[in-house]
Design a protein around this motif. Structure first.
Motif, mmCIF file in Angstrom:
data_model
loop_
_atom_site.group_PDB
_atom_site.id
_atom_site.type_symbol
_atom_site.label_atom_id
_atom_site.label_comp_id
_atom_site.label_asym_id
_atom_site.label_seq_id
_atom_site.Cartn_x
_atom_site.Cartn_y
_atom_site.Cartn_z
ATOM 1 N N LEU A 13 38.722 36.142 52.769
ATOM 2 C CA LEU A 13 38.917 34.722 53.077
ATOM 3 C C LEU A 13 39.251 33.905 51.836
ATOM 4 C CD1 LEU A 13 35.817 34.338 55.428
ATOM 5 C CD2 LEU A 13 38.200 34.447 56.168
ATOM 6 N N SER A 14 39.284 34.538 50.670
ATOM 7 C CA SER A 14 39.504 33.805 49.418
ATOM 8 C C SER A 14 40.920 33.230 49.315
ATOM 9 C CB SER A 14 39.237 34.714 48.214
ATOM 10 O OG SER A 14 40.112 35.835 48.228
ATOM 11 N N THR A 15 41.835 33.667 50.196
ATOM 12 C CA THR A 15 43.189 33.107 50.182
ATOM 13 C C THR A 15 43.230 31.721 50.814
ATOM 14 O OG1 THR A 15 43.718 34.201 52.287
ATOM 15 C CG2 THR A 15 44.249 35.394 50.262
ATOM 16 N N PHE A 16 42.163 31.331 51.529
ATOM 17 C CA PHE A 16 42.118 30.023 52.180
ATOM 18 C C PHE A 16 41.347 29.037 51.298
ATOM 19 C CE2 PHE A 16 41.772 33.021 55.954
ATOM 20 C CZ PHE A 16 43.135 32.999 56.220
ATOM 21 N N PRO A 17 41.795 27.776 51.196
ATOM 22 C CA PRO A 17 41.055 26.794 50.392
ATOM 23 C C PRO A 17 39.682 26.513 50.980
ATOM 24 C CG PRO A 17 42.838 25.731 51.633
ATOM 25 C CD PRO A 17 43.011 27.207 51.792
ATOM 26 N N SER A 18 38.671 26.503 50.118
ATOM 27 C CA SER A 18 37.304 26.254 50.572
ATOM 28 C C SER A 18 36.484 25.739 49.407
ATOM 29 C CB SER A 18 36.663 27.531 51.123
ATOM 30 O OG SER A 18 36.452 28.483 50.086
ATOM 31 N N TYR A 19 35.317 25.202 49.707
ATOM 32 C CA TYR A 19 34.370 24.820 48.665
ATOM 33 C C TYR A 19 32.957 24.870 49.236
ATOM 34 C CZ TYR A 19 34.532 20.171 50.915
ATOM 35 O OH TYR A 19 34.496 19.142 51.818
ATOM 36 N N ASP A 20 31.988 25.053 48.341
ATOM 37 C CA ASP A 20 30.580 25.051 48.728
ATOM 38 C C ASP A 20 30.079 23.616 48.806
ATOM 39 O OD1 ASP A 20 30.571 27.788 48.812
ATOM 40 O OD2 ASP A 20 29.623 28.050 46.854
ATOM 41 N N GLU A 21 29.404 23.288 49.902
ATOM 42 C CA GLU A 21 28.876 21.937 50.089
ATOM 43 C C GLU A 21 27.690 21.667 49.165
ATOM 44 O OE1 GLU A 21 29.816 19.432 51.943
ATOM 45 O OE2 GLU A 21 31.112 20.184 53.537
ATOM 46 N N THR A 22 26.826 22.653 48.972
ATOM 47 C CA THR A 22 25.673 22.538 48.073
ATOM 48 C C THR A 22 25.493 23.888 47.390
ATOM 49 O OG1 THR A 22 23.853 23.373 49.460
ATOM 50 C CG2 THR A 22 24.596 21.104 49.885
ATOM 51 N N PRO A 23 24.665 23.978 46.348
ATOM 52 C CA PRO A 23 24.462 25.281 45.700
ATOM 53 C C PRO A 23 23.870 26.346 46.619
ATOM 54 C CG PRO A 23 23.705 23.509 44.275
ATOM 55 C CD PRO A 23 23.990 22.885 45.612
ATOM 56 N N HIS A 24 23.042 25.940 47.576
ATOM 57 C CA HIS A 24 22.260 26.925 48.321
ATOM 58 C C HIS A 24 22.697 27.130 49.761
ATOM 59 C CE1 HIS A 24 19.673 26.947 44.888
ATOM 60 N NE2 HIS A 24 19.363 25.672 45.037
ATOM 61 N N SER A 266 11.465 20.651 56.085
ATOM 62 C CA SER A 266 12.075 19.363 56.411
ATOM 63 C C SER A 266 12.116 18.390 55.236
ATOM 64 C CB SER A 266 11.328 18.714 57.588
ATOM 65 O OG SER A 266 9.999 18.389 57.229
ATOM 66 N N GLU A 267 11.209 18.537 54.264
ATOM 67 C CA GLU A 267 11.105 17.539 53.199
ATOM 68 C C GLU A 267 11.798 17.937 51.900
ATOM 69 O OE1 GLU A 267 7.077 16.266 52.720
ATOM 70 O OE2 GLU A 267 6.844 15.804 54.849
ATOM 71 N N ASN A 268 12.259 19.172 51.780
ATOM 72 C CA ASN A 268 13.015 19.587 50.597
ATOM 73 C C ASN A 268 14.499 19.396 50.872
ATOM 74 O OD1 ASN A 268 11.191 20.534 48.459
ATOM 75 N ND2 ASN A 268 10.503 22.008 49.996
ATOM 76 N N HIS A 269 14.996 18.184 50.612
ATOM 77 C CA HIS A 269 16.388 17.908 50.966
ATOM 78 C C HIS A 269 17.380 18.674 50.100
ATOM 79 C CE1 HIS A 269 15.525 14.862 47.828
ATOM 80 N NE2 HIS A 269 16.770 15.084 47.471
ATOM 81 N N ASP A 270 16.915 19.260 48.995
ATOM 82 C CA ASP A 270 17.821 20.017 48.141
ATOM 83 C C ASP A 270 17.980 21.469 48.595
ATOM 84 O OD1 ASP A 270 15.212 20.549 47.427
ATOM 85 O OD2 ASP A 270 15.552 20.435 45.269
ATOM 86 N N LEU A 271 17.414 21.846 49.733
ATOM 87 C CA LEU A 271 17.758 23.118 50.357
ATOM 88 C C LEU A 271 18.445 22.891 51.706
ATOM 89 C CD1 LEU A 271 15.392 23.601 52.732
ATOM 90 C CD2 LEU A 271 14.079 24.422 50.769
ATOM 91 N N GLN A 272 18.944 21.668 51.891
ATOM 92 C CA GLN A 272 19.601 21.274 53.133
ATOM 93 C C GLN A 272 21.046 20.858 52.877
ATOM 94 O OE1 GLN A 272 17.267 18.017 54.663
ATOM 95 N NE2 GLN A 272 15.356 19.177 54.634
#
Length: 333
Positions: A13-24, A266-272
């Motif tokens: 799938l690397s031929t298609f443009p994409s990006y990660d929304e968050t690190p996790h 629910s309270e760790n917004h950095d894993l969401q």
């Protein structure tokens, strides 16, 4: 020591443009020229779909913009994602207990409708929004691997969906707490759907995608920590929507541990990741290692079609690794 960068899991799938929304968690294919309908028909479609399943299992949820995928193609994709990533031959598509068959749709298409049914079953006005976190159909003895949702009707604004990473939730726990949880089992109860069906005169669906998913008592027992067979990573596997009790603990101990874990998710917004839908967008997620919740902040119609694939019976492999450990990422302890 410098932590290693997060590797790419795109494969073919690397031929298609994409990006990660968050690190996790969360990867997006923003260009609407990347159509899942074309991937289904490509000469190397098996390779593309297998790599898509691997990407989803690593990144938790993957988003595609403005898709022309038909309902029948959605079924086909849901089937092939699981088959090409190794699910049992006895596992097919899930029929939700309260998804009625209609002339337009069969029972293996769940209509996510803001006015009734699955979308707002159990929803209570003025309840904390964090009460809605869940993973799909964990009340089944053989629950879901992948789910595909296409939203075709949207309100003017609002109605976002959030996903959280079970891998990262596990990795944030202390070594002592991880060791305590590993090997414990929990009761998952979906009998709220039975009560909803009785109150609304709906016949419950049976034979729900696996020979073991049958009957009208929607209760199953699963490990609190499970191993995702595609990645080999450990993931936290309890969710507020369905997990009611840890069997090896007293009721008070169980309530306290589960409440901590629900808040942890629910309270760790950095894993969401939070996704704002546009018309005909598609999200595909791995129910083994994510949780999700809709945002009920809108007025007007919001509707989509969801296909849920049945995977394997949940298991815990004591030799499996955490995501951070396996990828060489920094740890908390």
């Amino acid at each position: 020591m410098v932590a290693a960068p997060i590797p790419s899991f795109l494969g073919s799938l690397s031929t298609f443009p994409s990006y990660d929304e968050t690190p996790h968690i969360g990867t997006r294919f923003p260009d609407k020229s990347v159509q899942l309908s074309k991937i289904l028909k490509a000469h190397n479609s098996d390779e593309l779909i297998k790599d898509l399943a691997t990407l989803i299992s690593h990144r938790g949820v993957v988003f595609f913009s403005d898709q022309d995928l038909t309902v029948d193609e959605q079924r086909e994709l849901g089937t092939r994602l699981g088959e090409l990533s190794g699910k049992p031959k006895s596992s097919t598509l899930h029929k939700h207990p309260i998804s009625e068959e209609t002339p337009e749709l069969s029972g293996d298409i769940s209509v996510i409708d803001s006015s009734k049914g699955i979308a707002r079953q159990g929803y209570v006005l003025n309840r904390l929004a964090s009460s809605g976190w869940h993973a799909d159909i964990t009340f089944e003895p053989v629950p879901s691997d992948y789910a595909i949702l296409k939203i075709h009707t949207l309100p003017p604004t609002g109605g976002d969906t959030l996903w959280a990473s079970g891998y990262e939730a596990y990795d944030r726990l202390s070594p002592a707490f991880k060791k305590f949880l590993e090997g414990l089992t929990a009761v998952h109860d979906g009998n709220g759907f039975v009560r909803y069906a009785k109150a609304n005169g709906i016949k419950l669906q049976d034979n729900r995608g696996s020979p073991e998913n049958t009957g009208s008592d929607l209760i199953a027992i699963h490990p609190v920590i499970r191993t995702n067979p595609v990645t080999g990573f450990k993931t936290l596997f309890v969710n507020k929507g369905f997990t009611k009790r840890i069997r090896e603990l007293t009721p008070e101990e169980s309530d306290n541990v589960l409440n901590y874990l629900f808040h942890h998710i629910s309270e760790n917004h950095d894993l969401q990741v939070r996704y704002k839908w546009s018309l005909n967008d598609i999200a595909i997620w791995d129910n083994r290692s994510t949780y999700h919740t809709a945002t009920n902040d809108y007025e007007g119609a919001r509707q989509g079609n969801r296909v849920v694939s049945i995977g394997e019976k949940p298991f815990f492999d004591p030799q499996s690794h955490s995501r951070r450990e396996a990828l060489g990422l920094s740890t908390f302890f």
